[in-house]
Design a protein around this motif. Sequence first.
Motif, PDB file in Angstrom:
ATOM      1  N   PHE A 267       0.805  -1.210   0.000  1.00  0.00           N
ATOM      2  CA  PHE A 267       0.000   0.000   0.000  1.00  0.00           C
ATOM      3  C   PHE A 267       0.844   1.269   0.000  1.00  0.00           C
ATOM      4  N   LYS A 268       2.063   1.209   0.502  1.00  0.00           N
ATOM      5  CA  LYS A 268       2.938   2.373   0.412  1.00  0.00           C
ATOM      6  C   LYS A 268       3.220   2.687  -1.057  1.00  0.00           C
ATOM      7  N   GLY A 269       3.500   1.648  -1.834  1.00  0.00           N
ATOM      8  CA  GLY A 269       3.728   1.852  -3.263  1.00  0.00           C
ATOM      9  C   GLY A 269       2.476   2.322  -3.976  1.00  0.00           C
ATOM     10  N   ARG A 270       1.338   1.762  -3.615  1.00  0.00           N
ATOM     11  CA  ARG A 270       0.080   2.164  -4.248  1.00  0.00           C
ATOM     12  C   ARG A 270      -0.231   3.624  -3.925  1.00  0.00           C
ATOM     13  N   PHE A 271      -0.018   4.018  -2.683  1.00  0.00           N
ATOM     14  CA  PHE A 271      -0.331   5.387  -2.288  1.00  0.00           C
ATOM     15  C   PHE A 271       0.576   6.386  -3.003  1.00  0.00           C
ATOM     16  N   GLN A 272       1.846   6.055  -3.134  1.00  0.00           N
ATOM     17  CA  GLN A 272       2.783   6.968  -3.792  1.00  0.00           C
ATOM     18  C   GLN A 272       2.421   7.211  -5.248  1.00  0.00           C
ATOM     19  N   SER A 273       1.754   6.250  -5.867  1.00  0.00           N
ATOM     20  CA  SER A 273       1.368   6.408  -7.266  1.00  0.00           C
ATOM     21  C   SER A 273      -0.002   7.056  -7.434  1.00  0.00           C
ATOM     22  N   GLU A 274      -0.791   7.113  -6.341  1.00  0.00           N
ATOM     23  CA  GLU A 274      -2.161   7.617  -6.451  1.00  0.00           C
ATOM     24  C   GLU A 274      -2.466   8.771  -5.505  1.00  0.00           C
ATOM     25  N   TYR A 275      -1.467   9.242  -4.720  1.00  0.00           N
ATOM     26  CA  TYR A 275      -1.768  10.196  -3.660  1.00  0.00           C
ATOM     27  C   TYR A 275      -2.410  11.483  -4.168  1.00  0.00           C
ATOM     28  N   ASP A 276      -2.041  11.922  -5.375  1.00  0.00           N
ATOM     29  CA  ASP A 276      -2.591  13.173  -5.895  1.00  0.00           C
ATOM     30  C   ASP A 276      -4.076  13.054  -6.204  1.00  0.00           C
ATOM     31  N   GLN A 277      -4.602  11.820  -6.275  1.00  0.00           N
ATOM     32  CA  GLN A 277      -6.018  11.605  -6.560  1.00  0.00           C
ATOM     33  C   GLN A 277      -6.870  11.560  -5.295  1.00  0.00           C
ATOM     34  N   VAL A 278      -6.245  11.403  -4.136  1.00  0.00           N
ATOM     35  CA  VAL A 278      -7.017  11.239  -2.904  1.00  0.00           C
ATOM     36  C   VAL A 278      -6.789  12.358  -1.893  1.00  0.00           C
ATOM     37  N   LEU A 279      -5.744  13.179  -2.077  1.00  0.00           N
ATOM     38  CA  LEU A 279      -5.490  14.273  -1.149  1.00  0.00           C
ATOM     39  C   LEU A 279      -6.441  15.443  -1.419  1.00  0.00           C
ATOM     40  N   PRO A 280      -6.747  16.238  -0.395  1.00  0.00           N
ATOM     41  CA  PRO A 280      -7.639  17.392  -0.580  1.00  0.00           C
ATOM     42  C   PRO A 280      -6.941  18.511  -1.349  1.00  0.00           C
ATOM     43  N   PRO A 281      -7.706  19.537  -1.764  1.00  0.00           N
ATOM     44  CA  PRO A 281      -7.108  20.637  -2.543  1.00  0.00           C
ATOM     45  C   PRO A 281      -6.134  21.468  -1.719  1.00  0.00           C
ATOM     46  N   ALA A 282      -5.310  22.218  -2.405  1.00  0.00           N
ATOM     47  CA  ALA A 282      -4.305  23.053  -1.752  1.00  0.00           C
ATOM     48  C   ALA A 282      -4.958  24.234  -1.038  1.00  0.00           C
ATOM     49  N   VAL A 283      -4.338  24.647   0.059  1.00  0.00           N
ATOM     50  CA  VAL A 283      -4.758  25.844   0.777  1.00  0.00           C
ATOM     51  C   VAL A 283      -4.056  27.045   0.136  1.00  0.00           C
ATOM     52  N   PRO A 284      -4.778  28.109  -0.198  1.00  0.00           N
ATOM     53  CA  PRO A 284      -4.112  29.297  -0.757  1.00  0.00           C
ATOM     54  C   PRO A 284      -3.009  29.795   0.187  1.00  0.00           C
ATOM     55  N   ILE A 285      -1.899  30.230  -0.380  1.00  0.00           N
ATOM     56  CA  ILE A 285      -0.775  30.705   0.423  1.00  0.00           C
ATOM     57  C   ILE A 285      -1.208  31.789   1.401  1.00  0.00           C
ATOM     58  N   SER A 286      -2.113  32.653   0.984  1.00  0.00           N
ATOM     59  CA  SER A 286      -2.562  33.753   1.837  1.00  0.00           C
ATOM     60  C   SER A 286      -3.326  33.281   3.070  1.00  0.00           C
ATOM     61  N   GLN A 287      -3.816  32.016   3.048  1.00  0.00           N
ATOM     62  CA  GLN A 287      -4.592  31.490   4.172  1.00  0.00           C
ATOM     63  C   GLN A 287      -3.771  30.613   5.107  1.00  0.00           C
ATOM     64  N   LYS A 288      -2.515  30.359   4.772  1.00  0.00           N
ATOM     65  CA  LYS A 288      -1.664  29.569   5.661  1.00  0.00           C
ATOM     66  C   LYS A 288      -1.262  30.404   6.877  1.00  0.00           C
ATOM     67  N   LYS A 289      -1.124  29.741   8.027  1.00  0.00           N
ATOM     68  CA  LYS A 289      -0.847  30.443   9.275  1.00  0.00           C
ATOM     69  C   LYS A 289       0.424  29.891   9.920  1.00  0.00           C
ATOM     70  N   PRO A 290       1.140  30.707  10.677  1.00  0.00           N
ATOM     71  CA  PRO A 290       2.338  30.230  11.377  1.00  0.00           C
ATOM     72  C   PRO A 290       1.968  29.278  12.500  1.00  0.00           C
ATOM     73  N   PRO A 291       2.914  28.475  12.992  1.00  0.00           N
ATOM     74  CA  PRO A 291       2.634  27.541  14.093  1.00  0.00           C
ATOM     75  C   PRO A 291       2.129  28.267  15.335  1.00  0.00           C
ATOM     76  N   ASP A 292       1.209  27.616  16.037  1.00  0.00           N
ATOM     77  CA  ASP A 292       0.630  28.171  17.262  1.00  0.00           C
ATOM     78  C   ASP A 292       1.039  27.275  18.430  1.00  0.00           C
ATOM     79  N   LEU A 293       1.919  27.777  19.298  1.00  0.00           N
ATOM     80  CA  LEU A 293       2.403  27.020  20.452  1.00  0.00           C
ATOM     81  C   LEU A 293       1.685  27.466  21.717  1.00  0.00           C
TER      82      LEU A 293
END
Length: 221
Positions: free
Chosen positions: A104-130
Amino acid sequence: TGGYKAQIAIAVLMGQALGVPVYYKHERFSEIIAFPPMPIGLDFSLWLEKSGILTALDRQDLVQWQEVEEDWDERMEALVERLEMDGKIYLELSPTGQIFHETFKGRFQSEYDQVLPPAVPISQKKPPDLTSHSWENARTPILNWLQKITEDCAYVQSCRTHYWNKDLPTPVLFRLRGEQIEGIFSNGSWTVKFYVDTSSNTPGQRAACVADLNQRIEHWK
């Protein structure tokens, strides 16, 4: 196989995992026997859900049974073996678990772009919150680790800590906690736990994020 029944079972399992026929020649048989692939699939959803434990075991990290008991799934029993050291129970991958994980590691590496969610716009990314703990010398490596996750994973919006223990070593991994994605980061002496906020909207997308994060751990070390 030399006639060893256990090896036959592993060979058939590997053929099933890879979708290829397996051939067997018994010393008393005049013909070679073929075991064709069967219309039965291994559980990809289980691998996605438990990729953190499997990846840690594949790295040969010491994973204590006590650390994973709360989230254990009985379907994992065939994938691991238990061993005792210094009065504690640890897990390691069984031969079946190795086949399961590699498949499944091999299967995921070949198909991950089909199952991952869409990208977050750069403007909406936030710094780490500790959270407000006394992080001592761990603050900088923790901030750097969380920043790498946010920058390298297009689907990650932010990371925020919720647990700190300066005297607890644990395996580094990501896992599902309800509808949250939780990361665990440790340097071998202290441990921090944090939530990873992503663009995922479904359980399948969250599980895919967890699997992808676990595959990236080696690149971030």
